[in-house]
Structure formats: C-alpha cells, structure tokens
Enzyme design. Sequence first.
Site, PDB file in Angstrom:
ATOM      1  N   LEU A 148       3.502   3.420  -1.300  1.00 45.23           N
ATOM      2  CA  LEU A 148       3.950   4.304  -2.505  1.00 45.23           C
ATOM      3  C   LEU A 148       5.041   5.461  -1.669  1.00 45.23           C
ATOM      4  CD1 LEU A 148       3.659   5.251  -5.544  1.00 45.23           C
ATOM      5  CD2 LEU A 148       2.772   7.438  -4.339  1.00 45.23           C
ATOM      6  N   GLY A 149       6.514   4.617  -2.984  1.00 47.07           N
ATOM      7  CA  GLY A 149       7.827   5.076  -2.373  1.00 47.07           C
ATOM      8  C   GLY A 149       8.510   3.985  -1.332  1.00 47.07           C
ATOM      9  N   ASN A 150       7.816   3.211  -1.109  1.00 43.77           N
ATOM     10  CA  ASN A 150       8.451   2.766  -0.017  1.00 43.77           C
ATOM     11  C   ASN A 150       8.632   1.252  -0.871  1.00 43.77           C
ATOM     12  OD1 ASN A 150       9.236  -0.069   2.152  1.00 43.77           O
ATOM     13  ND2 ASN A 150       7.714   0.885   3.305  1.00 43.77           N
ATOM     14  N   LEU A 151      10.116   1.151  -0.874  1.00 38.38           N
ATOM     15  CA  LEU A 151      10.651  -0.293  -2.175  1.00 38.38           C
ATOM     16  C   LEU A 151       9.840  -1.236  -1.695  1.00 38.38           C
ATOM     17  CD1 LEU A 151      13.001   1.530  -3.731  1.00 38.38           C
ATOM     18  CD2 LEU A 151      11.049   1.714  -4.681  1.00 38.38           C
ATOM     19  N   LEU A 158       0.763  -1.033   0.278  1.00 37.66           N
ATOM     20  CA  LEU A 158      -0.309   0.318  -0.245  1.00 37.66           C
ATOM     21  C   LEU A 158       0.539   0.850   0.217  1.00 37.66           C
ATOM     22  CD1 LEU A 158      -2.619  -1.346   2.855  1.00 37.66           C
ATOM     23  CD2 LEU A 158      -2.634  -0.869   0.310  1.00 37.66           C
ATOM     24  N   HIS A 178      11.464   8.009   4.910  1.00 39.35           N
ATOM     25  CA  HIS A 178      11.896   8.602   5.934  1.00 39.35           C
ATOM     26  C   HIS A 178      13.300   8.782   6.139  1.00 39.35           C
ATOM     27  CE1 HIS A 178       7.383   6.669   7.110  1.00 39.35           C
ATOM     28  NE2 HIS A 178       7.470   8.104   7.073  1.00 39.35           N
ATOM     29  N   CYS A 224      12.012   1.548  12.751  1.00 36.69           N
ATOM     30  CA  CYS A 224      10.824   1.694  12.257  1.00 36.69           C
ATOM     31  C   CYS A 224      10.001   1.230  13.287  1.00 36.69           C
ATOM     32  CB  CYS A 224      10.306   0.981  10.970  1.00 36.69           C
ATOM     33  SG  CYS A 224      10.922   2.137   9.794  1.00 36.69           S
ATOM     34  N   GLU A 250       5.426  12.512   9.732  1.00 41.20           N
ATOM     35  CA  GLU A 250       5.108  11.167   9.690  1.00 41.20           C
ATOM     36  C   GLU A 250       5.857  10.420  11.512  1.00 41.20           C
ATOM     37  OE1 GLU A 250       4.926   9.081   7.647  1.00 41.20           O
ATOM     38  OE2 GLU A 250       3.296   9.847   6.402  1.00 41.20           O
TER      39      GLU A 250
END
Length: 419
Positions: free
Chosen positions: A22-25, A20, A229, A350, A161
């Site tokens: 976007l940008g988290n490869l 879900l 991030h 994380c 975030e």
Amino acid sequence: MIREINFDGIVGPSHNYAGLSLGNLAATKHAGETSYPRAAALQGLDKMRANMALGLAQGFFVPLRRPNSDWLAALGADATIDPRLTAAAWSASSMWTANAATVSPAADTADKRCHLTPANLVTMPHRGMEWPEMKAQLEVAFADPAHFTVHDPVPPSFGDEGAANHGRLCEGHDAPGVELFVYGRPGGKFPARQHEQASRAVARLHRLDPERTIFIEQNPEAIEAGAFHNDVVSVANERVLFTHAQAFADQQGAYDAIRAKFPALQVVEVPADAVSLAETIKTYLFNAQLLSLPGEGGGGEMALVIPLESWESAPVRAWLEGMLASNGPIRRVIPVDVRQSMANGGGPACLRLRVAADPATVDPRFLLDDAKADRMTAVIAAHWPEEIETTDLGQESLAKSVTGARAALLDALDLSALL
C-alpha cells in the site's frame, strides 16, 4: 582502506507482482501481471557488473527462503486459506536491500565500529517477516567484532524501513559524516513507514554524536503522491544532497539544519515546475545510485545511475541534460535497465545497501567479482523460473522449483549454511 561497498539484493526466484505494498503506486499498478524472475535477476546482476566496471566495490545478499511456510504456519494458515497471505509468504521483496538495515560507518560512531541495525519493516506483513533471515546474513557478512556490530531491530511498536530513509553527508566515505534520518508523520492517505522514534533509537544504538545527527520530517505531500520511502525523492552522497524541491516538510529548514552541522553541503534541487512530484515518482529519478567514481577515470566525479524510465521521460531528461551542461557536482548520468524491479516499485537505489568499510574486513563470500558473477549468471539462467503468474503462487511444483533454485545459488556461492 575504507571504501563504499554497495550490497545489492539478488532478485529471488519467486519474484512476482502480487501488489502487496500500500502506497507503492508501481506495485499496485502492476498487480496481477506476469513477472519474469529470470530476467529480473539478470537485470540486477547486469547493474552490479556495470558498477564493478566503473571501479566500484560491489557486494550482494542472497534471496530469503520462499515460500515462507513457517510464517504461514504461525498464522494457522496454508496456501488455501487466503490468497493475500499466500502471496506474502512468496514475496521476493528482500531484493530491495536499501530496506535491509541502517548502516553507520565506523568514522561516525563512538566505538569506531561500523554499526548495522536490521529494519523491522513492520508496516507491511510481507516485509515484516524478513528481518530474522536478513540479520542472519548480516551477522555472517559482517562477523568481525573488531570492525562491526549487528544489532537487533528496533522494537516493532516503531516502524523502521532502514537505509531508504537515511543518508550521510561527508567529505569522503572514510571521513566522519553527518547522518540524516528522515521520518514521516502518521495519519495520511498512505502509511508513513519510518517512525521518528525508530530513527532516534537507531541513532542511539549506533552511538552517534547528537551534534552530527539530524532528524528531518518527510513532506506529507510526497508520501501522499507515492514516495513511500524518502529515497524516492532524495539521495545524498559525500557533499551532495540531490533532492526534489518537495521532499521535506520544511525544505529550507532542512537545508538550514544540515548546513549548520555540515557547511560544505551542495544541494542539487529539482524544482517542481521542471519535474513534478507525480513524474518524479513515476520515473524514480531520485531512486538512483549517486556514486563517487574512483581513480583517474573518475577523477573524483560523481555519477548518477538512474532507471531507464527516467531517461525516457521528456521532462526528466531535459532537466538532467541541463544539469550536466551546468558543470555541477554530478558529471555523469548512467541509465540502467531494471524494469522488472521498477514494475514492483524498486529502482537502482532500492536494490542496494551502502556500507562504508574496508572490504578486507567483510566475509569475501558476499563480495562480487567477475568469476562469481559468471557463476551466478549460470545458476540463474538454469534454475530461475522464466515467468510467474500470481495464480501460480501456492502451487507445490513451483515451490519445489523456487526452493531448488535458491539452494543451487547458495551452493554455488559456498553459502549453503544459510539454507
């Protein structure tokens, strides 16, 4: 006594790979694969146990209600409308508590209370629904008004975030520090999730001294490469800033700005010709816990808790071994297995929110000890699904299983009020 407490998110029973973010490869790479919620939760708990064994204070937050049927209903939807909406309502992403809030310890604030602002997480729909329940947990865990203030999130016009884009430099966790807020500029290939005005609002709400607060732009190239991030390319602890050479838009300018307010800064920089941005993001070298070890065993040394993926990378391991041989401030490297989290784009850092506070002022139900860890292990082993396919999301039988698993955990932790 003020200590750093790491509050890890317990991986929820609906942990899945819906891709879900976007940008988290990593999340998009593994979209549609089978997930293993039981293994994921036990991996996270093993990491917490290992940190306790080092003499560190360890806390936790419990999973949020999933599936979030109220959120679907507010959209006039149900499990049959849109697979993406269904997947969002089932997301277990609250396990990454680095995004739960931004935390300023009492030593930094004008009223000498620890301030916490829940992140609004508005950039991604599956995360933007998290803050009300997360704030409710924060208000229980940090309920003592003499020591803590829990704010409302920054208004959703500005994406926030949380601690994943925040750092702190200090002589010790109980000493006044200089707080770093890292933001991104919009307009690139991937969304810049931390807005500058959100960071500035949090600093004002926390009543920080402007002379001990720094705002730094993240390198757009890092965001484009998959550093959604800042904690994917940089982490701070006490005097040390451990960072990739391409973490910030103006790398030397960032160092100069920090040194102007914190002359004791020690930069441990990984050059791009040693570890590329691509390898950094693939292995999550900087999404590590940089920890000050207590007592005689630690002797004030720092340890870097990294994912196994970093240790298994030839260029990363070569650089780490060279760093250890150089007798710098980071004296130990501790690889941990959090592969289930990593496949969804979250490493050791994380999974935790750092709070510098006296553990005696925190609700003890949120602090981990061996007996509580044993109870958690038993509940997870008995109730967490062994595996989930993304095609299972929305099924009533799985919903009952996931809901029952969470209820069993809350009951075991005397936190059923959070149901």
